[in-house]
Design an enzyme around this catalytic site. Structure first.
Site, mmCIF file in Angstrom:
data_model
loop_
_atom_site.group_PDB
_atom_site.id
_atom_site.type_symbol
_atom_site.label_atom_id
_atom_site.label_comp_id
_atom_site.label_asym_id
_atom_site.label_seq_id
_atom_site.Cartn_x
_atom_site.Cartn_y
_atom_site.Cartn_z
ATOM 1 N N ARG A 1 -24.582 35.120 -14.165
ATOM 2 C CA ARG A 1 -24.240 36.556 -14.217
ATOM 3 C C ARG A 1 -25.041 37.349 -13.189
ATOM 4 N NH1 ARG A 1 -21.275 37.438 -18.943
ATOM 5 N NH2 ARG A 1 -21.891 36.199 -20.741
ATOM 6 N N GLU B 1 -13.644 46.812 -17.213
ATOM 7 C CA GLU B 1 -13.588 45.367 -17.470
ATOM 8 C C GLU B 1 -13.987 44.611 -16.214
ATOM 9 O OE1 GLU B 1 -13.560 42.926 -19.352
ATOM 10 O OE2 GLU B 1 -11.706 42.618 -20.442
ATOM 11 N N ASP B 2 -14.456 43.386 -16.388
ATOM 12 C CA ASP B 2 -14.795 42.558 -15.232
ATOM 13 C C ASP B 2 -13.545 41.960 -14.589
ATOM 14 O OD1 ASP B 2 -14.254 41.010 -17.465
ATOM 15 O OD2 ASP B 2 -16.018 39.718 -17.288
ATOM 16 N N ASP C 1 -7.251 38.473 -16.920
ATOM 17 C CA ASP C 1 -6.766 37.111 -16.721
ATOM 18 C C ASP C 1 -5.423 36.980 -17.456
ATOM 19 O OD1 ASP C 1 -6.752 34.322 -16.307
ATOM 20 O OD2 ASP C 1 -8.104 33.921 -17.959
ATOM 21 N N PHE D 1 -11.479 29.910 -11.842
ATOM 22 C CA PHE D 1 -12.550 30.375 -12.722
ATOM 23 C C PHE D 1 -13.713 30.823 -11.837
ATOM 24 C CE2 PHE D 1 -16.372 29.884 -15.279
ATOM 25 C CZ PHE D 1 -16.005 30.612 -16.399
HETATM 26 P P1 5GP Z 1 -8.102 37.813 -20.706
HETATM 27 O O1 5GP Z 1 -8.082 38.350 -22.115
HETATM 28 O O2 5GP Z 1 -7.447 38.721 -19.705
HETATM 29 O O3 5GP Z 1 -7.526 36.408 -20.659
HETATM 30 O O4 5GP Z 1 -9.589 37.579 -20.306
HETATM 31 C C1 5GP Z 1 -10.505 38.548 -20.222
HETATM 32 C C2 5GP Z 1 -11.919 37.998 -20.316
HETATM 33 O O5 5GP Z 1 -12.006 36.574 -20.097
HETATM 34 C C3 5GP Z 1 -12.739 38.616 -19.231
HETATM 35 O O6 5GP Z 1 -13.278 39.845 -19.650
HETATM 36 C C4 5GP Z 1 -13.811 37.550 -18.973
HETATM 37 O O7 5GP Z 1 -14.879 37.722 -19.877
HETATM 38 C C5 5GP Z 1 -13.115 36.250 -19.279
HETATM 39 N N1 5GP Z 1 -12.620 35.627 -18.029
HETATM 40 C C6 5GP Z 1 -11.356 35.598 -17.557
HETATM 41 N N2 5GP Z 1 -11.286 34.960 -16.373
HETATM 42 C C7 5GP Z 1 -12.559 34.579 -16.092
HETATM 43 C C8 5GP Z 1 -13.152 33.883 -14.978
HETATM 44 O O8 5GP Z 1 -12.517 33.472 -13.995
HETATM 45 N N3 5GP Z 1 -14.497 33.699 -15.044
HETATM 46 C C9 5GP Z 1 -15.265 34.118 -16.079
HETATM 47 N N4 5GP Z 1 -16.558 33.875 -16.015
HETATM 48 N N5 5GP Z 1 -14.744 34.785 -17.151
HETATM 49 C C10 5GP Z 1 -13.400 35.001 -17.130
#
Ligand code: 5GP
Length: 181
Positions: free
Chosen positions: A171, A104-105, A108, A158
């Site tokens: 990206r 995963e990237d 959050d 973000f």
């Molecule tokens: P989660 O389900 O943990 O809230 O979020 C996961 C996904 O939300 C990540 O895989 C990513 O695609 C997106 N995301 C969460 N935080 C960020 C951020 O700071 N920047 C960007 N560009 N995408 C985010």
């Protein structure tokens, strides 16, 4: 004409390209050390955000690798999680009794990681299931989940770059940055 409401000149560097690449050397070694060296690893790249991280990570592995791609969206065009996961493509081969590494990237709220971990355990019965994320926003967590491996812990900002986008842009940057308020 570009209608994007963010200007790349305002972007502040958070993690440099050199720091990312240095961290990947360590991460790749740590991750590989928990698999037997003669075992295959099925690497699951979670699109689109982890495309750069996953590509650079697998280049460092010495085990035999199979790469699979799934696509999930949770942010849409927002800079805050919508808490609304959209599974766009979860097509995968049979992973029963395989070594699986989900890449995963960023984690959050944790909703995506929780969903994927539960899904893989219930549906795929892997031999080993390992979760790696480049970034970890621990302070934004809404559900309990922690990756087995992560590169950097960051504040609740973000971020864009190195696979992470804003409205589909940024990206391609080799580093990670953020737009100050
Ligand atoms: P989660 O389900 O943990 O809230 O979020 C996961 C996904 O939300 C990540 O895989 C990513 O695609 C997106 N995301 C969460 N935080 C960020 C951020 O700071 N920047 C960007 N560009 N995408 C985010």
């Amino acid at each position: 004409m570009i209608l994007l409401d963010k200007d790349i000149n305002d972007l502040q560097m958070l993690i440099s390209e050199a720091d990312i690449q240095k961290k990947l050397d360590v991460l790749a070694k740590d991750i590989e050390s928990i698999f037997d060296e003669n075992e295959d690893i099925y690497v699951i790249c979670v699109l689109k955000g982890s495309v750069m991280f996953c590509a650079d990570l697998v280049k460092r592995f010495k085990n035999n690798i199979q790469m699979e791609f799934i696509r999930i969206s949770s942010y849409g065009h927002e800079t805050k999680s919508t808490n609304n996961l959209q599974a766009i493509d979860l097509t995968l081969p049979n992973l029963d009794d395989k070594n699986v590494l989900i890449v995963e990237d960023i984690i959050d709220t944790g909703l995506t990681a929780r969903f994927l971990t539960d899904l893989f355990k219930i549906k795929h019965h892997p031999k080993k299931l390992v979760f790696a994320s480049l970034l970890n926003k621990k302070c934004a967590r809404q559900v309990y989940i922690d990756p087995d491996f992560y590169g950097f812990e960051i504040d609740d900002k973000f971020v864009v770059g190195y696979g992470l986008d804003y409205k589909g842009y940024f990206r391609n940057l080799p580093y990670i940055g953020y737009f100050p308020d």
